[in-house]
Scaffold this motif. Sequence first.
Motif, PDB file in Angstrom:
ATOM      1  N   HIS A 263      33.723 -81.392   9.767  1.00  0.00           N
ATOM      2  CA  HIS A 263      33.429 -82.456  10.879  1.00  0.00           C
ATOM      3  C   HIS A 263      32.591 -83.625  10.499  1.00  0.00           C
TER       4      HIS A 263
ATOM      5  N   VAL B 216      34.322 -84.601  18.795  1.00  0.00           N
ATOM      6  CA  VAL B 216      34.108 -83.666  19.637  1.00  0.00           C
ATOM      7  C   VAL B 216      34.817 -83.448  20.772  1.00  0.00           C
ATOM      8  N   VAL B 217      34.721 -84.566  21.608  1.00  0.00           N
ATOM      9  CA  VAL B 217      35.425 -84.556  22.922  1.00  0.00           C
ATOM     10  C   VAL B 217      36.495 -85.379  23.024  1.00  0.00           C
TER      11      VAL B 217
ATOM     12  N   ARG C 265      40.263 -78.592  10.800  1.00  0.00           N
ATOM     13  CA  ARG C 265      39.147 -78.351  11.787  1.00  0.00           C
ATOM     14  C   ARG C 265      38.728 -77.043  11.346  1.00  0.00           C
TER      15      ARG C 265
ATOM     16  N   GLY D  27      36.030 -76.744  17.230  1.00  0.00           N
ATOM     17  CA  GLY D  27      35.810 -76.911  18.530  1.00  0.00           C
ATOM     18  C   GLY D  27      34.916 -75.896  19.015  1.00  0.00           C
TER      19      GLY D  27
ATOM     20  N   LEU E 133      30.710 -75.595  20.298  1.00  0.00           N
ATOM     21  CA  LEU E 133      30.795 -75.234  21.473  1.00  0.00           C
ATOM     22  C   LEU E 133      29.551 -74.208  21.557  1.00  0.00           C
TER      23      LEU E 133
ATOM     24  N   VAL F 264      31.380 -80.080  28.688  1.00  0.00           N
ATOM     25  CA  VAL F 264      31.723 -80.228  27.424  1.00  0.00           C
ATOM     26  C   VAL F 264      32.713 -79.223  26.782  1.00  0.00           C
TER      27      VAL F 264
ATOM     28  N   ILE G 294      36.159 -80.416  24.942  1.00  0.00           N
ATOM     29  CA  ILE G 294      36.409 -80.081  23.786  1.00  0.00           C
ATOM     30  C   ILE G 294      37.827 -79.464  23.786  1.00  0.00           C
TER      31      ILE G 294
ATOM     32  N   ASN H 149      40.462 -82.141  23.917  1.00  0.00           N
ATOM     33  CA  ASN H 149      40.685 -83.091  22.753  1.00  0.00           C
ATOM     34  C   ASN H 149      41.871 -83.016  22.073  1.00  0.00           C
TER      35      ASN H 149
ATOM     36  N   GLU I 210      42.221 -80.965  18.894  1.00  0.00           N
ATOM     37  CA  GLU I 210      41.873 -79.411  18.859  1.00  0.00           C
ATOM     38  C   GLU I 210      43.536 -78.941  18.746  1.00  0.00           C
TER      39      GLU I 210
END
Length: 199
Positions: free
Chosen positions: A26, A128-129, A150, A154, A158, A181, A185, A188, A191
């Motif tokens: 990340h 993140v979002v 990733r 996510g 979280l 959030v 997430i 997103n 994700e």
Amino acid sequence: MFPETPAAAAALSVATRFYSPALLNHCVRSYLWGTVYAAAHGIAFDDELYYVSALLHDLGLTEAFDSHRLPFEEAGGQLAWVFGVAAGWPVERAARVTEIITLHMRDDVSAATDPESHLLQVASSWEVVGRHPEEFPPDARTELLARYPRLGFGAEFLACFEDQTRRKPDSAAAASVRNDVAGRIAANPLESRPPPISR
């Protein structure tokens, strides 16, 4: 691709030692998304300063450096000041990395006022979002996620924010949790599993 300086190499060593694989990727992606965005908008920035800030910006979420009193971005920013001074930076430059890391969880900063803080805000909120997806073309997403996947980022992120919320209810992380959030997430586009790279 990455700055080749002693401080940059040291930041990568610190990040590799203390982050989980998902958090490490990340932070690397946060740097790279910022450079993509800067190139598209003609934003000049201090590459070493931005790289070190991006690599260290979540250290306050790690078990080794979590603070039970300070919000994670403030704890991480103070730790980055120690890192910068130890790397031989002038105290003013070390203070800049503290500022960039702290501001990434605050209100938007303009590129004209503070390009490095602006880049980290844009990159980390996309990471993140999924904020401002139009800034990051699908081919760039596919390539970057293939190199730095990733790895369940996510869900791990979280969980970190929910933990921060329980212990630091007045923090920016807690405000993010109250502002759904988790849903952001999940929505997103990063994700979603990216399509395979065609050969």
